[in-house]
Every structure is written in C-alpha cells, then in structure tokens.
Design a protein around this motif. Structure first.
Motif, PDB file in Angstrom:
ATOM      1  N   ALA A 158      47.865 -67.147  17.892  1.00  0.00           N
ATOM      2  CA  ALA A 158      48.409 -65.793  18.023  1.00  0.00           C
ATOM      3  C   ALA A 158      47.691 -64.792  17.141  1.00  0.00           C
ATOM      4  O   ALA A 158      47.267 -65.112  16.025  1.00  0.00           O
ATOM      5  CB  ALA A 158      49.899 -65.803  17.672  1.00  0.00           C
ATOM      6  N   GLY A 159      47.592 -63.580  17.653  1.00  0.00           N
ATOM      7  CA  GLY A 159      47.104 -62.466  16.867  1.00  0.00           C
ATOM      8  C   GLY A 159      48.250 -61.658  16.305  1.00  0.00           C
ATOM      9  O   GLY A 159      49.424 -61.993  16.489  1.00  0.00           O
ATOM     10  N   GLY A 160      47.924 -60.574  15.623  1.00  0.00           N
ATOM     11  CA  GLY A 160      48.932 -59.674  15.084  1.00  0.00           C
ATOM     12  C   GLY A 160      48.930 -58.363  15.848  1.00  0.00           C
ATOM     13  O   GLY A 160      48.247 -58.207  16.868  1.00  0.00           O
ATOM     14  N   PHE A 161      49.697 -57.411  15.358  1.00  0.00           N
ATOM     15  CA  PHE A 161      49.802 -56.110  16.017  1.00  0.00           C
ATOM     16  C   PHE A 161      48.549 -55.293  15.705  1.00  0.00           C
ATOM     17  O   PHE A 161      48.329 -54.877  14.572  1.00  0.00           O
ATOM     18  CB  PHE A 161      51.060 -55.389  15.539  1.00  0.00           C
ATOM     19  N   HIS A 162      47.702 -55.116  16.689  1.00  0.00           N
ATOM     20  CA  HIS A 162      46.448 -54.364  16.552  1.00  0.00           C
ATOM     21  C   HIS A 162      45.535 -54.928  15.475  1.00  0.00           C
ATOM     22  O   HIS A 162      44.796 -54.176  14.821  1.00  0.00           O
ATOM     23  CB  HIS A 162      46.731 -52.880  16.260  1.00  0.00           C
ATOM     24  N   GLY A 163      45.551 -56.249  15.272  1.00  0.00           N
ATOM     25  CA  GLY A 163      44.662 -56.812  14.273  1.00  0.00           C
ATOM     26  C   GLY A 163      44.892 -58.291  14.068  1.00  0.00           C
ATOM     27  O   GLY A 163      45.730 -58.904  14.730  1.00  0.00           O
ATOM     28  N   LEU A 164      44.149 -58.861  13.116  1.00  0.00           N
ATOM     29  CA  LEU A 164      44.212 -60.287  12.832  1.00  0.00           C
ATOM     30  C   LEU A 164      44.394 -60.484  11.327  1.00  0.00           C
ATOM     31  O   LEU A 164      43.519 -60.120  10.533  1.00  0.00           O
ATOM     32  CB  LEU A 164      42.927 -60.991  13.282  1.00  0.00           C
ATOM     33  N   ASP A 165      45.525 -61.067  10.943  1.00  0.00           N
ATOM     34  CA  ASP A 165      45.746 -61.329   9.527  1.00  0.00           C
ATOM     35  C   ASP A 165      45.104 -62.653   9.130  1.00  0.00           C
ATOM     36  O   ASP A 165      44.450 -63.323   9.939  1.00  0.00           O
ATOM     37  CB  ASP A 165      47.243 -61.312   9.195  1.00  0.00           C
ATOM     38  N   ARG A 166      45.277 -63.045   7.865  1.00  0.00           N
ATOM     39  CA  ARG A 166      44.643 -64.262   7.365  1.00  0.00           C
ATOM     40  C   ARG A 166      45.104 -65.492   8.134  1.00  0.00           C
ATOM     41  O   ARG A 166      44.301 -66.373   8.461  1.00  0.00           O
ATOM     42  CB  ARG A 166      44.948 -64.427   5.869  1.00  0.00           C
ATOM     43  N   HIS A 167      46.399 -65.571   8.436  1.00  0.00           N
ATOM     44  CA  HIS A 167      46.929 -66.715   9.183  1.00  0.00           C
ATOM     45  C   HIS A 167      46.297 -66.776  10.572  1.00  0.00           C
ATOM     46  O   HIS A 167      45.907 -67.857  11.033  1.00  0.00           O
ATOM     47  CB  HIS A 167      48.452 -66.608   9.292  1.00  0.00           C
ATOM     48  N   ALA A 168      46.185 -65.639  11.251  1.00  0.00           N
ATOM     49  CA  ALA A 168      45.585 -65.624  12.590  1.00  0.00           C
ATOM     50  C   ALA A 168      44.141 -66.084  12.535  1.00  0.00           C
ATOM     51  O   ALA A 168      43.685 -66.853  13.397  1.00  0.00           O
ATOM     52  CB  ALA A 168      45.681 -64.225  13.187  1.00  0.00           C
ATOM     53  N   ARG A 169      43.407 -65.651  11.538  1.00  0.00           N
ATOM     54  CA  ARG A 169      42.002 -66.051  11.425  1.00  0.00           C
ATOM     55  C   ARG A 169      41.894 -67.551  11.131  1.00  0.00           C
ATOM     56  O   ARG A 169      41.006 -68.233  11.658  1.00  0.00           O
ATOM     57  CB  ARG A 169      41.306 -65.228  10.345  1.00  0.00           C
ATOM     58  N   ARG A 170      42.798 -68.062  10.317  1.00  0.00           N
ATOM     59  CA  ARG A 170      42.779 -69.498  10.019  1.00  0.00           C
ATOM     60  C   ARG A 170      43.069 -70.313  11.273  1.00  0.00           C
ATOM     61  O   ARG A 170      42.378 -71.290  11.572  1.00  0.00           O
ATOM     62  CB  ARG A 170      43.798 -69.818   8.929  1.00  0.00           C
ATOM     63  N   THR A 171      44.111 -69.931  12.010  1.00  0.00           N
ATOM     64  CA  THR A 171      44.493 -70.723  13.177  1.00  0.00           C
ATOM     65  C   THR A 171      43.473 -70.575  14.307  1.00  0.00           C
ATOM     66  O   THR A 171      43.211 -71.535  15.032  1.00  0.00           O
ATOM     67  CB  THR A 171      45.896 -70.349  13.676  1.00  0.00           C
ATOM     68  N   MET A 172      42.885 -69.413  14.456  1.00  0.00           N
ATOM     69  CA  MET A 172      41.867 -69.248  15.494  1.00  0.00           C
ATOM     70  C   MET A 172      40.587 -69.996  15.145  1.00  0.00           C
ATOM     71  O   MET A 172      39.924 -70.540  16.041  1.00  0.00           O
ATOM     72  CB  MET A 172      41.591 -67.763  15.735  1.00  0.00           C
ATOM     73  N   THR A 173      40.258 -70.056  13.876  1.00  0.00           N
ATOM     74  CA  THR A 173      39.111 -70.863  13.458  1.00  0.00           C
ATOM     75  C   THR A 173      39.365 -72.334  13.758  1.00  0.00           C
ATOM     76  O   THR A 173      38.475 -73.051  14.248  1.00  0.00           O
ATOM     77  CB  THR A 173      38.829 -70.657  11.968  1.00  0.00           C
ATOM     78  N   ALA A 174      40.592 -72.799  13.491  1.00  0.00           N
ATOM     79  CA  ALA A 174      40.952 -74.183  13.815  1.00  0.00           C
ATOM     80  C   ALA A 174      40.934 -74.411  15.316  1.00  0.00           C
ATOM     81  O   ALA A 174      40.488 -75.469  15.795  1.00  0.00           O
ATOM     82  CB  ALA A 174      42.333 -74.503  13.243  1.00  0.00           C
ATOM     83  N   ALA A 175      41.415 -73.419  16.088  1.00  0.00           N
ATOM     84  CA  ALA A 175      41.417 -73.554  17.545  1.00  0.00           C
ATOM     85  C   ALA A 175      39.994 -73.651  18.080  1.00  0.00           C
ATOM     86  O   ALA A 175      39.713 -74.437  18.995  1.00  0.00           O
ATOM     87  CB  ALA A 175      42.144 -72.369  18.173  1.00  0.00           C
TER      88      ALA A 175
END
Length: 327
Positions: A158-175
């Motif tokens: 998942a992303g965030g509202f109009h952006g990518l927080d640290r958690h989103a970047r971590r999970t997308m890197t893992a994905a």
C-alpha cells in the motif's frame, strides 16, 4: 501446453508444464479457465481501523461466494494481506464448495492496520512473501495435509495519501524482491486513489519491476484522467474497484473514466472489482457486496464502452494480469 482440470472443478490444482498460470488456493490454474473475475475483493479482513466490522464469519463468506456465483461470477482475487485476518485455511473449502476460484494474497497493508510490535517483529518481509507464495500460508502441518497451507497468488502492499512513507517504501522494496524471486504480480492499495505515479517511479523505476506486473488499485476514488492515462501508458494495470461510498467520487464518474481509457486504446489495462471491506457491506447483510459488480456496475459500463470491452475487463484482463511463470 498447460494441463487443465475438468470444468466442474474450478480452481483445482493443475500440473503445468509450460506457460503462465494463476496460483489459486486449490493449485495452479490455466488463465483461460479463470472466467468472470472480481479482481479485487475480500472474504476475510480485520483491522483496528474498522472496529466491529470485521469480515470474520466463514459462513457469511460462503454465502457471499454463492451470491457472486449466482450472479455469474467465477473467480475472486482476495487482496487481504498478512496479519489482517485472512483465515487462509478456510479458503480452499470455500472455493471447493462454492465453485468459485479464489486467489489469496501475501504482503502488508499500511502501518496503521497493525500494532507497532507486530511490524517490528517482521525482520524480513520479502522472505515472508516468498514463503507464502511458494510454500503456503500458515504453519506447516506436514505431508499428511498437502492442501492445508494454500499458497498466495499475488502480493499486496500500500501507498499513502499522495505519497510514500517509510513503511510503504519498505514493503514495496520487499514486494519487488519477492516478485524477482517468484514472478508474482504486485497489487497496490492507493490511498483514496492517489500516488499512482509515485508508486510506479519506485517499483518500476528504482526497483525494476516490469509495469505489467503491477496492479494499481482504487483509481476510481481519484478520477484524474491524466494520471490514469500516464499509468496506462507506463504499462501498469488499472483497477477500478468498489461501489459508491459517500466520500468517494466513484460510480457516477466511473463510466467516463473507463471510456476515456478505452478510447485511448487501453481497454486491456483495465480491471474491475468490488473491494468489500466491512461486514455491513456484504450483500448477505444488505449491502452491495460482490454481486454488485455484475448486477449494477457491469451494465452501466456496457452502456459506456460496449459488452465486448467489459467482458475483456472481467475475463481476459485479470487472467493475464495475475498469471505468471512460477518457479
């Protein structure tokens, strides 16, 4: 050539020898067998963000699948990720009894849907995703129960509202790492439909995931025609999923958004889904539920773009979007 099961046993395990397949909770399935597909929905879901509205009742899930089947549905991609009450061991029984093919997800949602200590305990999300895609979801119950651990067939982050927080970047890197190991498609929750281009910059730009392995969810919630066009041109799949909610400009603008993409030549990039996330939204509890996609949304879209185009969105597009050459 892919060996396919009889038509009377949707989702049954196949033994493919070549070509892409969909990984369902009952085994791998040839794409041409998928049928009419709800490309984003939930049979089970629990989150502290939705207290008292958990999708936790197996019999209600069974009734919802029967209602979807009666409406003409044949397959559901369940996007519920790790740690959100997937009840994965229930899914094979529900698929067998309903005759509806079910694809489960691995992955992680936004941090707000988990306790901080739960996320802190996940030292290697990519390894978790790969294990659930290749070995199965849940504890190993031994060789005497070979189907007790259904395998996931996609990754949801998942992303965030109009952006990518640290958690989103971590999970997308893992994905992205799990995709490279398995070929699995990555589905993205876009918060209120925003941030699609940021996601593509990270996943497909910095992390090298092929755009056709990415499904951008909830684009109906942000009817921005320019963003839709740019995402489609990049090669991603665009999911329009979920009936009207009071704070979303969804159904009444959806036909125009879909028609614009079809007119631009991107019919093959569009997926349709229901995204039932609360108990009150289930059709068996008086809400729109899974049948809404076929009872109400399909005829409205057929008026806008024609029957053939909508049929492709419900059959060929999800079959292609979620099928891969599994290792």
């Amino acid at each position: 050539m892919v060996t396919t099961p009889p038509a009377t046993t949707p989702g049954r395990r196949t033994e493919p020898t070549a070509g892409p397949t969909l990984r369902t909770v009952l085994g791998d399935l040839a794409p041409e067998q998928l049928g009419v597909c709800d490309a984003h929905d939930h049979l089970f879901l629990a989150s502290p963000q939705l207290p008292g509205q958990e999708l936790a009742d197996p019999e209600a899930a069974a009734a919802e699948l029967r209602a979807f089947r009666a409406a003409g549905g044949a397959a559901v991609i369940q996007w519920t990720p790790h740690g959100m009450g997937r009840r994965a061991t229930e899914l094979p029984r529900l698929a067998r009894e309903s005759g509806v093919t079910v694809v489960a997800a691995t992955g992680l949602h936004q941090a707000a849907h988990y306790a901080p200590e739960f996320l802190a305990g996940l030292a290697d999300p990519a390894a978790l995703f790969v294990a659930e895609l290749t070995e199965g979801i849940g504890p190993d119950r031994g060789a005497d129960a070979p189907h007790a651990r259904p395998r996931a067939g996609m990754i949801k982050v998942a992303g965030g509202f109009h952006g990518l927080d640290r958690h989103a970047r971590r999970t997308m890197t893992a994905a992205a790492e799990a995709h490279r190991a398995t070929g699995a498609t990555i589905g993205i929750h876009l918060e209120l439909g925003t941030g699609a281009l940021d996601v593509l910059d990270l996943l497909c730009g910095a992390l090298g995931v092929p755009p056709h392995r990415v499904v951008l969810g909830h684009l109906n919630r942000s009817p921005d025609a320019a963003v839709h066009r740019m995402a489609a041109e990049a090669g991603a799949y665009l999911a329009f999923d979920g009936p009207s909610r009071a704070h979303h400009a969804t159904d009444w603008r959806l036909p125009d958004a879909v028609a614009a993409l079809c007119d631009a030549g991107f019919t093959d990039r569009i997926l349709l889904g229901g995204d039932t996330t609360t108990a009150g939204a289930r059709s068996v509890n008086g809400g729109p539920g899974m049948p809404y996609l076929l009872h109400r949304l399909r005829p409205r879209l057929e008026l806008a773009v024609g029957t053939d185009a909508v049929e492709r969105m419900l059959r060929a597009n999800p079959a292609r979007a979620f099928a891969t050459n599994w290792p």
